[in-house]
Write an enzyme that holds these catalytic residues in place. Structure first.
Site, PDB file in Angstrom:
ATOM      1  NE  ARG A 168      47.867  46.979 -75.064  1.00 46.09           N
ATOM      2  CZ  ARG A 168      46.552  47.162 -74.914  1.00 46.09           C
ATOM      3  NH1 ARG A 168      45.782  46.182 -74.558  1.00 46.09           N
ATOM      4  NH2 ARG A 168      45.995  48.319 -75.176  1.00 46.09           N
ATOM      5  CB  THR A 169      53.920  50.228 -73.997  1.00 52.26           C
ATOM      6  OG1 THR A 169      53.360  49.589 -75.142  1.00 52.26           O
ATOM      7  CG2 THR A 169      55.406  50.402 -74.197  1.00 52.26           C
TER       8      THR A 169
ATOM      9  CE  LYS B 177      51.439  73.395 -63.873  1.00 51.40           C
ATOM     10  NZ  LYS B 177      52.191  73.336 -62.617  1.00 51.40           N
TER      11      LYS B 177
ATOM     12  NE  ARG C 252      53.546  54.332 -76.557  1.00 56.85           N
ATOM     13  CZ  ARG C 252      52.695  53.313 -76.610  1.00 56.85           C
ATOM     14  NH1 ARG C 252      51.422  53.504 -76.343  1.00 56.85           N
ATOM     15  NH2 ARG C 252      53.114  52.117 -76.938  1.00 56.85           N
TER      16      ARG C 252
ATOM     17  CG  HIS D 123      56.038  50.065 -80.179  1.00 61.18           C
ATOM     18  ND1 HIS D 123      56.763  49.953 -79.004  1.00 61.18           N
ATOM     19  CD2 HIS D 123      54.727  49.939 -79.825  1.00 61.18           C
ATOM     20  CE1 HIS D 123      55.920  49.776 -78.004  1.00 61.18           C
ATOM     21  NE2 HIS D 123      54.683  49.771 -78.473  1.00 61.18           N
TER      22      HIS D 123
HETATM   23  C1  NCD Z   1      50.537  49.956 -80.233  1.00 63.44           C
HETATM   24  C2  NCD Z   1      51.156  51.329 -80.235  1.00 63.44           C
HETATM   25  O1  NCD Z   1      50.967  52.118 -79.327  1.00 63.44           O
HETATM   26  O2  NCD Z   1      51.875  51.588 -81.188  1.00 63.44           O
HETATM   27  N1  NCD Z   1      50.092  49.528 -78.988  1.00 63.44           N
HETATM   28  C3  NCD Z   1      50.956  49.022 -78.076  1.00 63.44           C
HETATM   29  O3  NCD Z   1      52.006  49.542 -77.822  1.00 63.44           O
HETATM   30  N2  NCD Z   1      50.597  47.879 -77.485  1.00 63.44           N
HETATM   31  C4  NCD Z   1      49.560  49.773 -81.316  1.00 63.44           C
HETATM   32  C5  NCD Z   1      48.336  50.649 -81.354  1.00 63.44           C
HETATM   33  O4  NCD Z   1      48.222  51.634 -80.635  1.00 63.44           O
HETATM   34  O5  NCD Z   1      47.458  50.316 -82.148  1.00 63.44           O
END
Ligand code: NCD
Length: 331
Positions: free
Chosen positions: A65-66, A93, A115, A143
């Protein structure tokens, strides 16, 4: 946060944490996101607002999703995008985070979305680039854009956040979403209850202005049930937080008998059907899970827009003005 610093410096460089925002910032971002809704309804869903700008999406952890919504958000605003995943990149690497950032910064990106499994990694990135940095999830820490899209979803469904009772249920201990959401929801006047076994509720939670409950029956009291996955990838090896997933589901799973029709059910995804949430609940009319994904697109457009355009106190209207002129859409 001062929208017009007298120094004339950009009002905000980065979005690393919900604590980078005050209520006015959040309101402006949600209003800007709302402004982009109308664009998403058009046949041509692209506007020239960020033409010539570059957004780098750098994901050192899995994401569906993100990462997809940041990429699409940048594209819908006509920015150029580069998407790099750690696996398959030179990180495999042995390239360090610093060297990865120095490398990608050679293209003069305007925004780096990152991320990373390590809490604080996005803050480190800010030291090695001139780009705006957006945290798309760092370890158990934060997040922030997930929280913005969650606020947006709640507001769309209920009309307000102020005064709502929200239960965050499940593995709060390993959840950056919970940490961001506690801050964001309380900032907008909701009351948060953390529900789960003592092993999955962090000790520091008591100081965060929330109620703690170890009884699943307390879900009955709330307006919004926000479900979290068991984040096994962040659990300490060998530690037993729950006796077994089966017992966890029986004791803490969000099942139809634990949800009233008037309640909203949310989940950041990915969901594990039959573990923290039953398939019936995930697919029910109470579920806002798909709405959350949709909200991710417009809120991330709003974040990119907000970082890269002039400060304004009327973000939503300005966003609309920026995208409305006829004939300016680009294919
Ligand atoms: C979350 C995350 O990555 O922190 N997911 C997301 O971004 N939609 C929650 C999760 O991984 O459970």
């Amino acid at each position: 946060m001062d929208l017009y610093p007298p120094t004339g410096l950009p009002r905000r460089r980065h979005l690393l944490s919900i604590s980078d925002l005050d209520r006015a910032d959040v309101e402006r971002l949600l209003e800007t996101a709302e402004g982009f809704e109308s664009v998403m309804q058009r046949d041509v869903k692209k506007v020239p607002t960020l033409r010539g700008r570059t957004v780098v999406n750098l994901f050192f952890e899995s994401s569906t999703r993100t990462s997809s919504s940041f990429e699409l958000a940048a594209k819908r605003l006509s920015a150029d995008t580069i998407s790099v995943k750690a696996s398959g990149s030179s990180v495999d690497k042995g390239e360090s985070l610093k060297d990865t950032i120095l490398t990608l910064s050679a293209y003069d990106p305007d925004v780096i979305v990152i991320r990373h499994p390590q809490a604080g990694a996005p803050a480190i990135v800010t030291r090695h680039t001139d780009a705006h940095v957006v945290n798309a999830g760092d370890g158990k820490h934060q997040h922030p854009t997930q929280s913005l899209l969650d606020l947006y979803t709640i507001r769309k469904a209920v009309g307000k956040v102020e005064g709502l009772q929200v239960a965050i249920v499940g593995d709060v201990l390993h959840s950056r979403v919970a940490r961001s959401n506690i801050q964001a929801l309380t900032m907008l006047g909701a009351h948060v209850t953390l529900v789960g076994p003592p092993t999955l509720i962090p000790r520091e939670a008591a100081a965060m202005g929330v109620t703690i409950s170890h009884s699943i029956d307390d879900l009955a009291e709330v307006d919004v049930i926000y479900v979290l996955r068991m984040q096994r990838e962040r659990m300490l090896e060998g530690a037993n937080y729950v006796p077994s997933l089966r017992e966890y589901s029986a004791l803490w799973g969000v099942t139809p008998d634990r949800v009233r029709p008037s309640q909203l059910v949310m989940h950041p995804g990915p969901i594990n059907r039959g573990v923290e949430i039953s398939a019936e609940v995930a697919d029910s009319a109470s579920s806002r899970i798909v709405d959350q994904v949709r909200a991710g697109l417009v809120t991330r457009m709003a974040v990119l827009y907000d970082l890269l355009t002039e400060p304004t106190t009327t973000g939503g209207q300005a966003a609309l003005r920026a995208v409305e002129p006829a004939g300016q859409e680009v294919a």
